[in-house]
Design an enzyme around this catalytic site. Sequence first.
Site, PDB file in Angstrom:
ATOM      1  N   LEU A  22       0.851  -1.180   0.000  1.00  0.00           N
ATOM      2  CA  LEU A  22       0.000   0.000   0.000  1.00  0.00           C
ATOM      3  C   LEU A  22       0.892   1.237   0.000  1.00  0.00           C
ATOM      4  O   LEU A  22       2.090   1.149   0.278  1.00  0.00           O
ATOM      5  CB  LEU A  22      -0.894   0.002   1.241  1.00  0.00           C
ATOM      6  CG  LEU A  22      -1.836  -1.191   1.389  1.00  0.00           C
ATOM      7  CD1 LEU A  22      -2.482  -1.182   2.769  1.00  0.00           C
ATOM      8  CD2 LEU A  22      -2.901  -1.177   0.301  1.00  0.00           C
ATOM      9  N   ALA A  23       0.292   2.395  -0.269  1.00  0.00           N
ATOM     10  CA  ALA A  23       1.097   3.612  -0.254  1.00  0.00           C
ATOM     11  C   ALA A  23       1.807   3.776   1.084  1.00  0.00           C
ATOM     12  O   ALA A  23       2.944   4.237   1.144  1.00  0.00           O
ATOM     13  CB  ALA A  23       0.220   4.827  -0.548  1.00  0.00           C
ATOM     14  N   GLU A  24       1.128   3.372   2.176  1.00  0.00           N
ATOM     15  CA  GLU A  24       1.732   3.547   3.489  1.00  0.00           C
ATOM     16  C   GLU A  24       1.254   2.462   4.450  1.00  0.00           C
ATOM     17  O   GLU A  24       0.087   2.063   4.422  1.00  0.00           O
ATOM     18  CB  GLU A  24       1.324   4.904   4.072  1.00  0.00           C
ATOM     19  CG  GLU A  24       2.440   5.723   4.629  1.00  0.00           C
ATOM     20  CD  GLU A  24       3.283   6.371   3.561  1.00  0.00           C
ATOM     21  OE1 GLU A  24       4.522   6.337   3.720  1.00  0.00           O
ATOM     22  OE2 GLU A  24       2.734   6.919   2.605  1.00  0.00           O
ATOM     23  N   THR A  25       2.174   1.991   5.283  1.00  0.00           N
ATOM     24  CA  THR A  25       1.844   1.144   6.424  1.00  0.00           C
ATOM     25  C   THR A  25       2.347   1.842   7.667  1.00  0.00           C
ATOM     26  O   THR A  25       3.495   2.303   7.708  1.00  0.00           O
ATOM     27  CB  THR A  25       2.475  -0.251   6.292  1.00  0.00           C
ATOM     28  OG1 THR A  25       1.967  -0.892   5.105  1.00  0.00           O
ATOM     29  CG2 THR A  25       2.137  -1.120   7.492  1.00  0.00           C
ATOM     30  N   VAL A  48       9.207   7.202   5.591  1.00  0.00           N
ATOM     31  CA  VAL A  48       8.990   8.616   5.278  1.00  0.00           C
ATOM     32  C   VAL A  48       8.865   9.434   6.560  1.00  0.00           C
ATOM     33  O   VAL A  48       8.622   8.900   7.643  1.00  0.00           O
ATOM     34  CB  VAL A  48       7.742   8.811   4.389  1.00  0.00           C
ATOM     35  CG1 VAL A  48       7.929   8.116   3.053  1.00  0.00           C
ATOM     36  CG2 VAL A  48       6.484   8.324   5.080  1.00  0.00           C
TER      37      VAL A  48
END
Length: 264
Positions: free
Chosen positions: A45-48, A69
């Site tokens: 996914l874009a972010e975890t 990030v």
Amino acid sequence: MSSQRFTQVDSFTDEPFRGNPAAVCVLPGPREAEWMQDVAQEMNLAETAFLVRQGDDFGLRWFTPTLEVDLCGHATLASAHVLWEEGWLPPDSTARFHSRSGVLTASRDDGLIWLDFPATPAQPAEVPSNLTQGLNVPMQYVGRTPFDYLVEVESEAAVRGLTPDLVRLTQLGTRGVIVTARADSRSHDFVSRFFAPGSGVPEDPVTGSAHCALGPFWAERLQKRELVGYQASLRGGTVRVRLEGNRVKLGGTAVTVLRGELLH
């Protein structure tokens, strides 16, 4: 090793399968970064987001499929949603997160989750050839934030019609590129899209942290301190923005779509 539960949440939407999905893992204790990166790659996914309790607060880290990030809005909103929904925090409490971008908070008001983030206004910047060739559209403004390039184009249609050269954008050396224009409809003040191929995210569906730059940008141009942005990705999502000094409040909703268990 014991198993680890995770929850997948669609952020900045009140509909499942819209907005921006994020996986949230509330950990029993600190884990090594390599394991978290492997999990984020597996989730794809874009972010975890990974949380560890610190007294009444939580440590929070964000990983894309390829790197960690410094700031992520939609996964922070997802994290707060999970903490309240699953009983980690009382429903009327403020969630406090310790992150690489300092202390961030989330609270609930009038049916929305509000994130308190640092503003990251753009400064005018020279236009690198990879940006010109990567977007291949007339640009009315080019600025640079601590994380991204911010580009204003002439119309909402130009934002929606973008087919960027992602290889060129990867070579910019920034986290990503925000492209924005004034909205056509009265229901939104501006529209945007966000491309971060160099961070492992070709196009992010809805980017909370990008609105830390979009808020100050459009507040100055529209002379408004409260704005509504629409991120015009395939999934789409709405972000409400309030400017408060050097902070930006980001408002949105979230929907749980999946719960699972990591066995490794």
